[in-house]
Design a protein around this motif. Structure first.
Motif, mmCIF file in Angstrom:
data_model
loop_
_atom_site.group_PDB
_atom_site.id
_atom_site.type_symbol
_atom_site.label_atom_id
_atom_site.label_comp_id
_atom_site.label_asym_id
_atom_site.label_seq_id
_atom_site.Cartn_x
_atom_site.Cartn_y
_atom_site.Cartn_z
ATOM 1 N N ARG A 102 53.212 -62.527 -20.154
ATOM 2 C CA ARG A 102 54.398 -62.334 -19.313
ATOM 3 C C ARG A 102 54.099 -61.405 -18.144
ATOM 4 O O ARG A 102 54.508 -61.670 -17.016
ATOM 5 N N ILE A 103 53.400 -60.312 -18.400
ATOM 6 C CA ILE A 103 53.126 -59.402 -17.285
ATOM 7 C C ILE A 103 52.054 -59.982 -16.360
ATOM 8 O O ILE A 103 52.029 -59.666 -15.166
ATOM 9 N N ALA A 104 51.191 -60.847 -16.897
ATOM 10 C CA ALA A 104 50.236 -61.533 -16.024
ATOM 11 C C ALA A 104 50.970 -62.467 -15.070
ATOM 12 O O ALA A 104 50.591 -62.595 -13.894
ATOM 13 N N ASN A 105 52.022 -63.116 -15.559
ATOM 14 C CA ASN A 105 52.839 -63.976 -14.695
ATOM 15 C C ASN A 105 53.489 -63.162 -13.591
ATOM 16 O O ASN A 105 53.487 -63.560 -12.416
ATOM 17 N N ALA A 106 54.087 -62.040 -13.969
ATOM 18 C CA ALA A 106 54.767 -61.195 -12.978
ATOM 19 C C ALA A 106 53.766 -60.653 -11.961
ATOM 20 O O ALA A 106 54.046 -60.602 -10.753
ATOM 21 N N ASN A 107 52.609 -60.245 -12.442
ATOM 22 C CA ASN A 107 51.590 -59.718 -11.543
ATOM 23 C C ASN A 107 51.118 -60.778 -10.558
ATOM 24 O O ASN A 107 50.892 -60.492 -9.367
ATOM 25 N N THR A 122 51.447 -60.404 -6.580
ATOM 26 C CA THR A 122 50.220 -60.472 -5.786
ATOM 27 C C THR A 122 50.336 -61.515 -4.687
ATOM 28 O O THR A 122 49.929 -61.285 -3.541
ATOM 29 N N ALA A 123 50.893 -62.674 -5.022
ATOM 30 C CA ALA A 123 51.056 -63.735 -4.029
ATOM 31 C C ALA A 123 51.961 -63.283 -2.891
ATOM 32 O O ALA A 123 51.684 -63.563 -1.715
ATOM 33 N N MET A 124 53.044 -62.581 -3.223
ATOM 34 C CA MET A 124 53.914 -62.075 -2.165
ATOM 35 C C MET A 124 53.177 -61.098 -1.269
ATOM 36 O O MET A 124 53.294 -61.151 -0.038
ATOM 37 N N SER A 125 52.403 -60.213 -1.871
ATOM 38 C CA SER A 125 51.646 -59.234 -1.083
ATOM 39 C C SER A 125 50.639 -59.914 -0.167
ATOM 40 O O SER A 125 50.483 -59.538 1.003
ATOM 41 N N ILE A 126 49.952 -60.922 -0.685
ATOM 42 C CA ILE A 126 48.955 -61.630 0.115
ATOM 43 C C ILE A 126 49.594 -62.301 1.322
ATOM 44 O O ILE A 126 49.119 -62.165 2.460
ATOM 45 N N THR A 127 50.670 -63.046 1.102
ATOM 46 C CA THR A 127 51.306 -63.745 2.224
ATOM 47 C C THR A 127 51.881 -62.761 3.231
ATOM 48 O O THR A 127 51.814 -62.997 4.445
ATOM 49 N N ASP A 128 52.421 -61.643 2.754
ATOM 50 C CA ASP A 128 52.974 -60.643 3.676
ATOM 51 C C ASP A 128 51.857 -59.983 4.493
ATOM 52 O O ASP A 128 52.015 -59.735 5.696
ATOM 53 N N ALA A 165 60.574 -66.516 -15.164
ATOM 54 C CA ALA A 165 59.261 -66.489 -15.819
ATOM 55 C C ALA A 165 58.331 -65.467 -15.187
ATOM 56 O O ALA A 165 57.363 -65.037 -15.817
ATOM 57 N N MET A 166 58.625 -65.074 -13.944
ATOM 58 C CA MET A 166 57.771 -64.123 -13.229
ATOM 59 C C MET A 166 58.528 -62.855 -12.867
ATOM 60 O O MET A 166 58.106 -62.091 -12.008
ATOM 61 N N SER A 167 59.638 -62.630 -13.525
ATOM 62 C CA SER A 167 60.504 -61.500 -13.215
ATOM 63 C C SER A 167 59.827 -60.161 -13.520
ATOM 64 O O SER A 167 59.078 -60.029 -14.496
ATOM 65 N N PRO A 168 60.101 -59.140 -12.699
ATOM 66 C CA PRO A 168 59.599 -57.792 -13.010
ATOM 67 C C PRO A 168 60.086 -57.275 -14.353
ATOM 68 O O PRO A 168 59.497 -56.342 -14.904
ATOM 69 N N ASN A 169 61.138 -57.883 -14.893
ATOM 70 C CA ASN A 169 61.615 -57.467 -16.213
ATOM 71 C C ASN A 169 60.558 -57.690 -17.288
ATOM 72 O O ASN A 169 60.630 -57.092 -18.374
ATOM 73 N N ASN A 170 59.578 -58.541 -17.005
ATOM 74 C CA ASN A 170 58.497 -58.746 -17.961
ATOM 75 C C ASN A 170 57.725 -57.452 -18.224
ATOM 76 O O ASN A 170 57.213 -57.236 -19.322
#
Length: 404
Positions: free
Chosen positions: A334-339, A343-349, A381-386
């Motif tokens: 679960r935390i691998a999904n969130a990470n 990471t993808a958001m950081s890369i595109t930004d 599935a990728m929520s920070p709540n993970n």
């Protein structure tokens, strides 16, 4: 001139070796990856229609179906490829690198074909007899399933029905006692004629997924078209169908943000090879700060992917063991999904910032990649709540959610 995207695409998506736990013939996934590559011109040619129609054009959707990309987890006993989790993620990443909405529907549709490993073989055979079969699913709400002779009477409204306009069947969650939060949930499968699609998909990212709400009113669902959401018993022997359903469900889309990020690196490399900053003739690619940014995004992408793969290896290894080791593995994935999503958001930004004003135009691939990555990261599935769930378990608490 050497194609600046070649290294990213080939290394990350097409020729990357699988982890050592992959099973099955290696040419199986290669055929799927080649099918994705072959669709690139069609997708590029119709991409402008994705946003306006707020769904994939029929020609694109049909081509994805004809390529078998919505049957990736269909059991071999039913004529499917039954890809391993790692093979599956590679295909979803490759599709997502072409376009986030395409990858999202490949992940959702290909992922839902795994229900062939849970329902009766005759039922699954009927549902997937059509090579263009696509099952839309929604777990964002819970309907009401009233037990009756031979099945249930189902009513409810469910959000985020990705691919709803093209779906032949819909999977929803329902409860026989919705007023009781501890009541076990059912997965119920409805025919297209049983639902009304609500055209409310007006969003910033992943516009082409057509993830509309849909509703059903007092529809009969045969008992053979329903099964428990958690604790279900597989009808096929493969490890894929014996793993925790919630973990497998999340895995089906976790490759989407990584694929979007990989495609963004490719788009930026192409842009940087021809664009200069105002006031200088130097190309973006010749600036050391830009080179460092691209190098850093490559490291981030591969690290996030490695974490996901490591987490899945652990889950597969301890699946039969059970106990605390399985609980830990489920929390880790679960935390691998969130990470991966973060990471993808950081890369595109980061890449959009390096591109400057060019990245705000819809004609720039980075513009779409950024909003698609941010939209994908909003999925539960990728929520920070993970991170909260994993932290609670480490601290000796329970998971804090009934859906773990």
């Amino acid at each position: 001139m050497r194609n600046p995207c070649h290294a990213v695409e080939a290394d990350d998506l097409m020729t990357r070796p699988d982890p050592d736990v992959i099973t099955g013939a290696p040419d199986r996934v290669c055929r799927q990856l080649e099918a994705v590559r072959a669709l690139a011109p069609l997708i590029a040619g119709q991409r402008n229609d994705f946003d306006g129609g707020r769904r994939l054009p029929d020609a694109v959707f049909g081509a994805l179906a004809d390529a078998g990309l919505f049957r990736l987890w269909l059991p071999e006993a039913l004529g499917g490829p039954e890809l391993s989790p790692f093979e599956f993620m590679r295909v979803v990443e490759a599709a997502s690198a072409l376009d986030g909405s395409v990858g999202w529907l490949v992940g959702n549709g290909g992922g839902m074909s795994r229900i062939g490993g849970y329902v009766d073989k005759a039922v699954a055979g009927e549902w997937f007899s059509d090579p263009r079969a696509f099952i839309a699913s929604s777990t964002g709400a819970v309907g009401t399933a009233i037990p009756v002779a031979g099945g249930y009477r189902l009513s409810g409204r469910w959000p985020f029905g990705s691919g709803a306009h093209h779906a032949m069947r819909f999977m929803v969650l329902a409860s026989v006692r919705p007023e009781d939060p501890d009541s076990p949930l059912l997965c119920c499968y409805l025919g297209r004629a049983d639902v009304t699609i609500l055209d409310n998909w007006h969003v910033s990212g992943l516009r082409g997924t057509g993830s509309c709400d849909f509703e059903a009113l007092d529809i009969f669902v045969p008992a053979a078209h329903a099964h428990p959401f958690l604790g279900l018993q597989p009808t096929q022997p493969g490890l894929l169908y014996r793993m925790p359903p919630s973990s497998v469900f999340a895995w089906s889309i976790c490759g989407v943000p990584l694929g979007i990020a990989s495609g963004a690196i490719c788009s930026f490399a192409e842009l940087a090879s021809r664009k200069s900053r105002p006031g200088t003739r130097a190309l973006l690619r010749d600036r050391e700060t830009v080179q460092a940014t691209v190098g850093r995004t490559r490291a981030m992408l591969r690290a996030a992917r490695a974490f996901l793969s490591d987490a899945m290896r652990d889950l597969m290894a301890v699946n039969e063991t059970g106990g605390e080791r399985l609980v830990e593995a489920r929390a880790t994935i679960r935390i691998a999904n969130a990470n991966a999503a973060e990471t993808a958001m950081s890369i595109t930004d980061m890449l959009a910032a390096s591109a400057g004003a060019a990245a705000i135009f819809e004609t720039c691939g980075l513009e779409r990649a950024a909003r698609d990555a941010h939209a994908a990261a909003k999925h539960v599935a990728m929520s920070p709540n993970n991170y909260v769930i994993a932290g609670r378990l480490v601290l000796g608490l329970d998971a804090g959610t009934a859906r773990f």
